[in-house]
Design an enzyme around this catalytic site. Sequence first.
Site, PDB file in Angstrom:
ATOM      1  N   ASP A   1       0.830  -1.196   0.000  1.00 24.89           N
ATOM      2  CA  ASP A   1       0.000   0.000   0.000  1.00 24.89           C
ATOM      3  C   ASP A   1       0.870   1.254   0.000  1.00 24.89           C
ATOM      4  O   ASP A   1       1.907   1.296   0.668  1.00 24.89           O
ATOM      5  CB  ASP A   1      -0.862  -0.034   1.273  1.00 24.89           C
ATOM      6  CG  ASP A   1      -1.764   1.173   1.408  1.00 24.89           C
ATOM      7  OD1 ASP A   1      -2.770   1.221   0.676  1.00 24.89           O
ATOM      8  OD2 ASP A   1      -1.463   2.072   2.224  1.00 24.89           O
TER       9      ASP A   1
ATOM     10  N   GLU B   1       1.605  -0.427  -4.908  1.00 27.55           N
ATOM     11  CA  GLU B   1       0.591   0.534  -5.290  1.00 27.55           C
ATOM     12  C   GLU B   1       1.248   1.868  -5.612  1.00 27.55           C
ATOM     13  O   GLU B   1       1.639   2.612  -4.710  1.00 27.55           O
ATOM     14  CB  GLU B   1      -0.451   0.721  -4.173  1.00 27.55           C
ATOM     15  CG  GLU B   1      -1.646   1.521  -4.639  1.00 27.55           C
ATOM     16  CD  GLU B   1      -2.112   2.603  -3.691  1.00 27.55           C
ATOM     17  OE1 GLU B   1      -3.136   3.232  -3.967  1.00 27.55           O
ATOM     18  OE2 GLU B   1      -1.437   2.838  -2.652  1.00 27.55           O
TER      19      GLU B   1
HETATM   20  C1  QV4 Z   1      -8.066  13.740   7.722  1.00 29.14           C
HETATM   21  C2  QV4 Z   1      -7.935  14.970   6.845  1.00 29.14           C
HETATM   22  C3  QV4 Z   1      -6.467  15.311   6.621  1.00 29.14           C
HETATM   23  C4  QV4 Z   1      -5.850  15.551   7.969  1.00 29.14           C
HETATM   24  C5  QV4 Z   1      -6.055  14.365   8.886  1.00 29.14           C
HETATM   25  C6  QV4 Z   1      -5.553  14.732  10.258  1.00 29.14           C
HETATM   26  O1  QV4 Z   1      -8.535  14.690   5.566  1.00 29.14           O
HETATM   27  O2  QV4 Z   1      -6.328  16.454   5.809  1.00 29.14           O
HETATM   28  O3  QV4 Z   1      -4.485  15.751   7.810  1.00 29.14           O
HETATM   29  O4  QV4 Z   1      -7.421  13.958   8.955  1.00 29.14           O
HETATM   30  O5  QV4 Z   1      -5.593  13.653  11.111  1.00 29.14           O
HETATM   31  C7  QV4 Z   1      -8.723   8.756   6.171  1.00 29.14           C
HETATM   32  C8  QV4 Z   1      -9.685   9.860   5.919  1.00 29.14           C
HETATM   33  C9  QV4 Z   1      -8.971  11.212   5.855  1.00 29.14           C
HETATM   34  C10 QV4 Z   1      -8.193  11.401   7.136  1.00 29.14           C
HETATM   35  C11 QV4 Z   1      -7.226  10.241   7.248  1.00 29.14           C
HETATM   36  C12 QV4 Z   1      -6.350  10.309   8.484  1.00 29.14           C
HETATM   37  O6  QV4 Z   1     -10.387   9.643   4.705  1.00 29.14           O
HETATM   38  O7  QV4 Z   1      -9.908  12.249   5.699  1.00 29.14           O
HETATM   39  O8  QV4 Z   1      -7.485  12.612   7.047  1.00 29.14           O
HETATM   40  O9  QV4 Z   1      -7.961   9.007   7.276  1.00 29.14           O
HETATM   41  O10 QV4 Z   1      -7.100  10.083   9.632  1.00 29.14           O
HETATM   42  C13 QV4 Z   1      -7.563   5.013   2.679  1.00 29.14           C
HETATM   43  C14 QV4 Z   1      -8.573   6.073   2.280  1.00 29.14           C
HETATM   44  C15 QV4 Z   1      -8.240   7.403   2.918  1.00 29.14           C
HETATM   45  C16 QV4 Z   1      -8.109   7.225   4.419  1.00 29.14           C
HETATM   46  C17 QV4 Z   1      -6.960   6.251   4.650  1.00 29.14           C
HETATM   47  C18 QV4 Z   1      -6.636   6.010   6.115  1.00 29.14           C
HETATM   48  O11 QV4 Z   1      -8.569   6.210   0.873  1.00 29.14           O
HETATM   49  O12 QV4 Z   1      -9.303   8.317   2.665  1.00 29.14           O
HETATM   50  O13 QV4 Z   1      -7.866   8.469   5.038  1.00 29.14           O
HETATM   51  O14 QV4 Z   1      -7.342   4.987   4.083  1.00 29.14           O
HETATM   52  O15 QV4 Z   1      -7.744   5.589   6.817  1.00 29.14           O
HETATM   53  C19 QV4 Z   1      -3.149   8.629  -2.966  1.00 29.14           C
HETATM   54  C20 QV4 Z   1      -1.995   7.698  -2.615  1.00 29.14           C
HETATM   55  C21 QV4 Z   1      -2.412   6.245  -2.584  1.00 29.14           C
HETATM   56  C22 QV4 Z   1      -3.684   6.029  -1.765  1.00 29.14           C
HETATM   57  C23 QV4 Z   1      -4.757   6.969  -2.296  1.00 29.14           C
HETATM   58  C24 QV4 Z   1      -6.058   6.864  -1.520  1.00 29.14           C
HETATM   59  O16 QV4 Z   1      -0.939   7.877  -3.534  1.00 29.14           O
HETATM   60  O17 QV4 Z   1      -1.365   5.503  -2.033  1.00 29.14           O
HETATM   61  O18 QV4 Z   1      -4.302   8.314  -2.219  1.00 29.14           O
HETATM   62  N1  QV4 Z   1      -4.122   4.644  -1.774  1.00 29.14           N
HETATM   63  C25 QV4 Z   1      -3.810   3.708  -0.667  1.00 29.14           C
HETATM   64  C26 QV4 Z   1      -4.968   2.790  -0.338  1.00 29.14           C
HETATM   65  C27 QV4 Z   1      -6.060   3.594   0.304  1.00 29.14           C
HETATM   66  C28 QV4 Z   1      -5.592   4.113   1.638  1.00 29.14           C
HETATM   67  C29 QV4 Z   1      -4.177   4.497   1.650  1.00 29.14           C
HETATM   68  C30 QV4 Z   1      -3.366   4.365   0.565  1.00 29.14           C
HETATM   69  C31 QV4 Z   1      -3.601   4.891   2.944  1.00 29.14           C
HETATM   70  O19 QV4 Z   1      -5.366   2.067  -1.466  1.00 29.14           O
HETATM   71  O20 QV4 Z   1      -7.246   2.823   0.463  1.00 29.14           O
HETATM   72  O21 QV4 Z   1      -6.354   5.274   2.014  1.00 29.14           O
HETATM   73  O22 QV4 Z   1      -3.192   3.660   3.569  1.00 29.14           O
HETATM   74  O23 QV4 Z   1      -3.468   8.533  -4.336  1.00 29.14           O
END
Ligand code: QV4
Length: 474
Positions: free
Chosen positions: A196, A233
């Site tokens: 990831d 990824e």
């Molecule tokens: C929030 C605010 C931030 C703030 C933060 C402060 O938005 O601005 O800084 O609080 O604490 C969730 C929430 C998000 C939150 C974050 C942290 O949606 O709003 O931030 O948690 O608490 C998944 C979801 C994300 C989620 C994350 C962790 O998609 O929304 O964030 O899990 O729970 C890029 C990357 C790529 C990524 C993609 C989504 O290049 O690598 O974005 N894809 C992978 C996974 C994806 C996962 C992650 C990465 C993180 O496939 O499912 O994100 O592990 O393109």
Amino acid sequence: GYDIPYCDGRQTIVHLFEWKWTDIADECERFLGPAGFCAVQLSPPNEHAVIGEDGFPWWQRYQPVSYKLDSRSGTREQFIDMVQRCNAVQVRIIIDAVVNHMTGLGRSGQGSGGSNFNGDNLDFPGVPFSSSDFTPRDMCPSENGQINNYGNVEEVRNCYLVGLTDLYGASDYVRQKVADFFNDAIDIGVMGFRVDAAKHMWPADLEAIEGKTHDLNTAAGFPSGARPFFYHEVIDQGGEPITVDEYFGVGRTTEFRFCKKIAWGINDFGQLGSIYDPGWGMAPSDKALVFVDNHDNQRGHGGAGDVLTYKAGRDYTMGVSFALAHDYGFMRIMSSYYFDNTDAGPPGSSNGGNTDSPIINGDGSCGGGWVCEHRWNAISKMVGFRNAVAGTNIANWYQVGDNVAFSRGDKGFFAMSKYGDFDMTLQTGMPAGSYCELISGCANMVTVNGDGTAQISIHNYEEPVFAICVACDG
Ligand code: QV4
Ligand code: CA
């Protein structure tokens, strides 16, 4: 190398998104093994944050608390039992490995395995990780410590991805802890890892971690000396400094441009001929992990836009069938649950954060909120087709208007007609004989003549797909 799956020639991974381990073990035995699947990609199996205030969303599993195998999907014991039962029917297990970061800032409490943690204090005693294991603040060039500018490589890899506390991958201690997690899984019998957020990790750090991993477990049926299978990824759609080729030394990369190519091609069959577009920087076939949609882009998260999903059922059947018929990349199928709310966890989860098991209906489809795309008739049959034609290239290409057809060497022939209305004599490249058309379940028998031609007929609006092959009759 890290780019080879050990699946006895089986060619398709299925992502059983948010399924429980007990249900996956059952699914390996009752469906995936017999249907010829290579492997299951799991949701992250390690301890994660439990985020009740947001209704126990699916994305809580991308906020690691420790590397204990104790998650919403099940316990360590259930995990081990699943790996053993799936391996016994030749279905391998691939972990979704979240190792770029731990939980978000502002999160604290107890994880799914009972470990305490405090994100703001960078304190994760379940590993243990403490502040010195996270990327030093002065290595992140952005003003607020977060990733804002994807044009700055240091920022993408050293700052916090959406507020997620970033592990310091250059540290030998961090590398060892991650490798220990991987080795625990490998020793249990796991085949591989989806890494990831690999775009947010330095390739050299991944190389060091992978270099510490054990060979696959021979007791689980892997050949001796086999290295684990890694795909990373990396969302690369062109236009950013970080590109997929930086990761070819450490395994395969996810090829997100394939999702768009399939969506555009189903919209306009004239574009199906250039699904693999090296000019756009797409990974070569032996480095690409391909998919029509994934758990993010099907719901508007990473890489979204111009993507087919189960919600467009007929187009989706065509897109996945074409992808499975094609010779590009190693294929992963998405298996979803129904959702309207893009945060929603799996069926049952809003009520206390647990997960309901899928119901298997008499006709083989799923109920209980699960879509089970992998069980859709055309899709599951095309998994068999892909196995039967492995190692061959596309030949005898035909595309006119809303119809497309091609052979895979002399081993199989595929055709698709957008509106389910096609009758034509085409060169199949196959040996003469009588073949069972797979999608119709042999209701349609096809005669290939001595000169390789055959009458190709499609009269099915819902599943406008045709496939015959040498080694998949019956
Ligand atoms: C929030 C605010 C931030 C703030 C933060 C402060 O938005 O601005 O800084 O609080 O604490 C969730 C929430 C998000 C939150 C974050 C942290 O949606 O709003 O931030 O948690 O608490 C998944 C979801 C994300 C989620 C994350 C962790 O998609 O929304 O964030 O899990 O729970 C890029 C990357 C790529 C990524 C993609 C989504 O290049 O690598 O974005 N894809 C992978 C996974 C994806 C996962 C992650 C990465 C993180 O496939 O499912 O994100 O592990 O393109
Ligand atoms: Ca990072």
